[in-house]
Each structure stands twice: as structure tokens, then as C-alpha cells.
Design an enzyme around this catalytic site. Structure first.
Site, short mmCIF file in Angstrom:
data_model
loop_
_atom_site.label_atom_id
_atom_site.label_comp_id
_atom_site.label_asym_id
_atom_site.label_seq_id
_atom_site.Cartn_x
_atom_site.Cartn_y
_atom_site.Cartn_z
N ASN A 199 -16.13 6.34 -5.10
CA ASN A 199 -15.95 5.68 -5.87
C ASN A 199 -16.60 4.04 -5.62
O ASN A 199 -17.47 3.90 -5.83
CB ASN A 199 -14.87 5.37 -6.48
N ASP B 185 -7.02 4.44 -3.78
CA ASP B 185 -7.53 4.92 -3.40
C ASP B 185 -8.26 5.95 -2.84
O ASP B 185 -8.31 6.90 -4.23
CB ASP B 185 -6.35 3.93 -2.30
N LYS C 158 0.84 -1.20 0.18
CA LYS C 158 -0.56 -0.19 -0.04
C LYS C 158 1.17 1.15 0.41
O LYS C 158 2.12 0.74 -0.24
CB LYS C 158 -0.83 0.02 1.37
#
Ligand code: NDP
Length: 447
Positions: free
Chosen positions: A243, A168, A128
Site C-alpha cells: 500500500n 498495516d 498498535k
């Protein structure tokens, strides 16, 4: 030393080594708690420092990201990439641009990603990254300059066989485009497999935009059917309006549910007659405006500034905004208002107290690492298309996503049953995700 003592020692080490990173501690604590069950039944998973190695990232990168705003002012942000575990495949996980980002948040997300990616059944490791950059209110050119500066450093550390970032919070198609362009320019090659979430004409996959939200609803549908219930006719609360929230709303309503509310950090919108998804997309994806704009144009909707979306009455709750957005009190409110199913579209949106309330009350609760795995799974499908220089139809890709989400549900449910925790999808997800990674780590030796 018994299992409880062993796990407690490992957790104390994590606390000492990672001081001041509460979100990372929270994520590790939940997984370790579930692993006690496995370590009691299959003690060899406690050997070879396996669990200690799993809690330590393979690599943590922190870098400077200088950029110039439209007024000629220089800003300096901090960039991160945590390459947590590559035993199953190249590191895979999104980039988050949000002012709250720090190393602990990226580590919690990277740690969760290991198990999530394992659950998809696809060959991807966990990682990440992101930055404390705040994209809100920035012009397109400012976003572009920031993304270019971020990628100028990140490009040294990624590649289609090394590490494949995606989007993200704060990183969507626009940001992936600017970062891909900068990668291509510096690397001098069109390596489509280096990022996912790309535009459809240059290596992107159909369904990737919708995948996390759709996947969360496919999981919810399966979880409800397993109890003899149906999502059709259900009332659903969705938090956030980014999203994940938008496409969870779209799929839930396509399947016959009514989404009775959504939110952003300014408050929530109550929509007793359902959400006009096209209007919501226009406001959030095109105008990039706040949710109060929705009520000006949608009949029957009301805006509640700084209000709490969890106060609405519903059958299903889908937290799709951010970590720790739903606390113990919210969980009690949801239950007293009729909610029977909760599936996390966001990563760790429920606090440990909230999870405890859900589990104690018999609510069917799906943790993010299982319920929101559709995004990364479809990213892996994008990588497959890039590797074979192919592009699949919407229907085919969506059917692959559905199949993956059904398998994740079955894997969580069956593993929970096998370890005498029927309907406990937290334990099921943690153990099923862990065992695949652990077996691969044992097979590949102490590295
Ligand atoms: P977006 O940036 O598209 O949307 C985030 C939404 O959450 C916005 O509505 C935002 O509101 C809201 N939000 C963010 N922070 C806060 C906060 N502190 N308080 C209240 N609301 C907040 O992000 P995504 O939809 O992509 O991601 C949402 C969640 O889903 C995250 O936890 C992410 O890690 C997770 N996720 C995303 C995946 C993906 O494919 N995109 C895959 C798997 C998980 P505002 O605009 O006001 O900040």
C-alpha cells in the site's frame, strides 16, 4: 544525577523489563537519545516519572486466535493489541498480520505511534496490534474466518472513544471489511468510528488508501524545496510494493519524478523509464501476485531475484516495506550512488547504523514517525467524517493531508533549529512529538 545518567537508568529498566524485544529497545533508545537535549534545556520534563511512564504501555493484550482452514484443519495464531498512551485521545494505530509479528514488534510500533500521532496535531493516542498470522497464499474465505476470529476477541477492547485500529502490513480494505462486519454483528450496532480504512460506501474516507504514500511524498517535496531542490525530475527508489510503496510511487511520478525501482521480499524490479502504476496496482492489489509478474508485461523493466533495491542510482530513497530493511552498508551504497534525500514510508526501516551514516554525511533524512504520518492523519480525518456523518471530496481531503504534512515538516524543522540541531529531522520529530504528549501528561497528573 545528570541527564545522561538519568536517561541511561531509564533505558536499563526498559531493557530489563522487556527482555528479548530488540525492535522495542531500538525505538526507545532513539527517542531517549533525542530527549537528552530537551531534558537538559527543560529539566521539569524529567520529573513525575514522566519518561518512565511514557516507556510503559497503559495496557498490553495477548489473545488466542483459532480458525479453520479450507481443508478443515484448525490453526491457532496469537493476537496482540498494545494500548500504549491515550493522553491525547483514543488509542489509534494499525493492525499487522505477518508471521514475524511478536509482542516486541507491536510494542515498537505502538511506541512510535505515540509521537507520530502527536505530530499530526490531531487528538489521537498511540496503539498498535496484529497477529503472527500469514495471509500469503490463503483463500478469501480463510482470510475471512481468521479476521472474524481475531475480531471476536478484539471487539471487547475497542470503540470509537476507546481504541480505533486500522490497517498495516497484511491488513488492507478486504481485512478491515471482514473485521468491521464481525464487530457490527457482535456489537449489534453500526459504529463506523471503531475502525478506519473502511470501504467508501460504509463510512470510509476518500484518500485513506493513498494517504501514507502520498503523505510521504508531500513531506519529501517540502524537505527538498527547503533546500532549494525539487522532486520534479528526480530519480526515486521505492522499496516494497504494498500500500505505502504503490501510492508513494504514484504521487512521486505525478509530481514529475521517475521511480527507478521497487521490490518485495522476493527481489527488486529495476524500472529506468519509470513505473506503470496501473499495472503495478493490478498485479499487487487485484491479482495479489509477486513483483516478477510486472516485468513480463512492462517494457524495459528487469527483475533481480533476491537482489538489493538500494544498489540503484537515484536522488531520493523512500523505504516503504518494513523495519530494518536498510542497513549501514546500504546507506553507504545509496550515498555513493548519489542519494541526497531519504524519507521513511515504512516504520523504522533504517537500522541505527544506517541512520548514523545518513546523519554523519549530511543527507536529509526524514524518520518514519514524521514522513509516514499521513496515513494515521487521514484515519483521524475519517473519524471526523464518521462523527459528523459526512463524507468529504477527494480534493478537500487531499488538501487537508497536504496541509498536515507541511505542518509536520515545519514542526520538525523548526524544533530541530530551536534545539540547535538544524536539519536534524530525527531530533526535531522526537522532541516535537514528545513535548505535546509530555505537556498533556503533566496536565493530567500521575496516572
Ligand atoms: P503491505 O502489506 O501493503 O506491503 C508491505 C510490502 O513490504 C510488501 O511489498 C512486502 O513484500 C514488503 N515486505 C514486508 N516484509 C518484508 C520483508 N521482511 N522483507 C522485504 N519486504 C518485505 O504493507 P504497507 O504498505 O501497509 O506497510 C509498509 C510499511 O509502512 C510498514 O512498515 C508499515 O508499518 C508502514 N506504515 C503503513 C501505513 C499504512 O497506512 N498502511 C501507515 C504508516 C506506516 P512481500 O509481499 O513479499 O512480503
Amino acid at each position: 544525577m545528570n541527564v545522561d545518567e538519568k536517561v541511561s537508568d531509564i533505558y536499563q529498566l526498559v531493557l530489563r523489563r522487556n527482555a528479548g524485544e530488540p525492535e522495542f529497545h531500538q525505538a526507545v533508545s532513539e527517542v531517549l537519545d533525542s530527549l537528552k537535549v530537551v531534558l537538559n534545556k527543560d529539566p521539569y520534563y524529567g520529573d513525575y516519572g514522566l519518561v518512565q511512564r511514557l516507556c510503559e504501555p497503559e495496557r498490553q493484550l495477548i489473545f488466542r486466535v483459532p480458525w479453520v482452514d479450507d481443508q478443515g484443519q484448525v490453526h491457532v495464531n496469537r493476537g496482540f493489541r498494545v494500548q500504549f498512551n491515550s493522553v491525547l485521545g483514543p488509542y489509534k494505530g494499525g493492525l499487522r498480520f505477518h508471521p514475524s509479528v511478536n509482542l516486541g514488534i507491536i510494542k515498537f510500533l505502538g511506541f512510535e505511534q505515540i509521537f507520530k500521532n502527536s505530530l499530526t496535531g490531531l487528538p489521537i493516542g498511540g496503539g498498535k496490534g496484529g497477529s503472527d498470522f500469514d495471509p500469503k497464499g490463503r483463500s478469501d474465505l480463510e482470510i475471512m474466518r481468521f479476521c472474524q476470529s481475531f475480531m471476536t476477541e478484539l471487539q471487547r477492547h475497542i470503540g470509537d472513544k476507546i481504541d480505533v485500529p486500522a490497517g498495516d502490513i497484511g491488513v488492507g480494505g478486504r481485512e478491515i471489511g471482514y473485521m468491521f462486519g464481525q464487530f457490527r454483528r457482535i456489537a449489534g450496532r453500526h459504529e463506523s468510528g471503531v475502525l478506519t480504512g473502511k470501504g467508501l460506501t460504509w463510512g470510509g474516507s476518500l484518500v485513506r488508501t493513498e494517504a501514507t504514500g502520498y503523505g510521504c511524498v508531500y513531506f519529501t517535496q517540502k524537505m527538498m524545496e527547503d533546500q532549494g531542490d525539487s522532486i520534479s525530475g528526480a530519480k526515486v527508489i521505492v522499496s516494497g510494493s504494498g500500500n505505502v510503496a504503490i501510492y508513494a510511487t504514484e504521487k512521486a511520478q505525478q509530481l514529475g519524478a521517475t521511480v527507478v525501482g521497487f521490490s518485495d521480499s522476493s527481489g527488486y524490479v529495476s524500472t529506468p523509464n519509470g513505473v506503470d502504476v496501473e499495472l503495478l496496482k493490478e498485479i499487487k492489489e487485484v491479482r495479489r501476485a509477486r513483483v516478477d509478474e510486472y516485468v513480463k508485461e512492462a517494457e524495459g523493466a528487469t527483475f533481480h531475484p533476491r537482489g538489493n533495491v538500494w544498489e540503484l542510482e537515484a536522488d531520493v530513497a523512500l523505504p516503504c516495506a518494513t523495519q530494518n530493511e536498510l542497513n549501514g552498508e546500504d546507506a553507504k551504497t545509496l550515498i555513493s550512488n548519489g542519494v541526497r534525500y531519504v524519507a521513511e514510508g515504512a516504520n523504522m526501516p533504517s537500522t541505527p547504523e544506517a541512520v548514523e551514516v545518513f546523519r554523519a554525511s549530511g543527507i536529509h533524512f526524514a524518520p518514519g514517525k514524521a514522513a509516514n504520518a499521513g496515513g494515521v492523519a487521514t484515519s483521524a480525518l475519517e473519524m471526523q467524517q464518521n462523527a459528523s456523518r459526512d463524507s468529504w471530496s477527494f480534493e478537500y481531503t487531499d488538501s487537508r493531508l497536504q496541509g498536515i504534512m507541511e505542518n509536520i515538516f515545519l514542526s520538525c524543522a523548526n524544533t530541530a533549529r530551536e534545539y540547535d540541531h538544524e536539519n536534524d529531522y530525527v531530533t526535531g520529530a522526537n522532541i516535537a512529538g514528545f513535548k505535546k504528549v509530555a505537556n498533556a501528561m503533566l496536565a493530567q497528573g500521575v496516572i
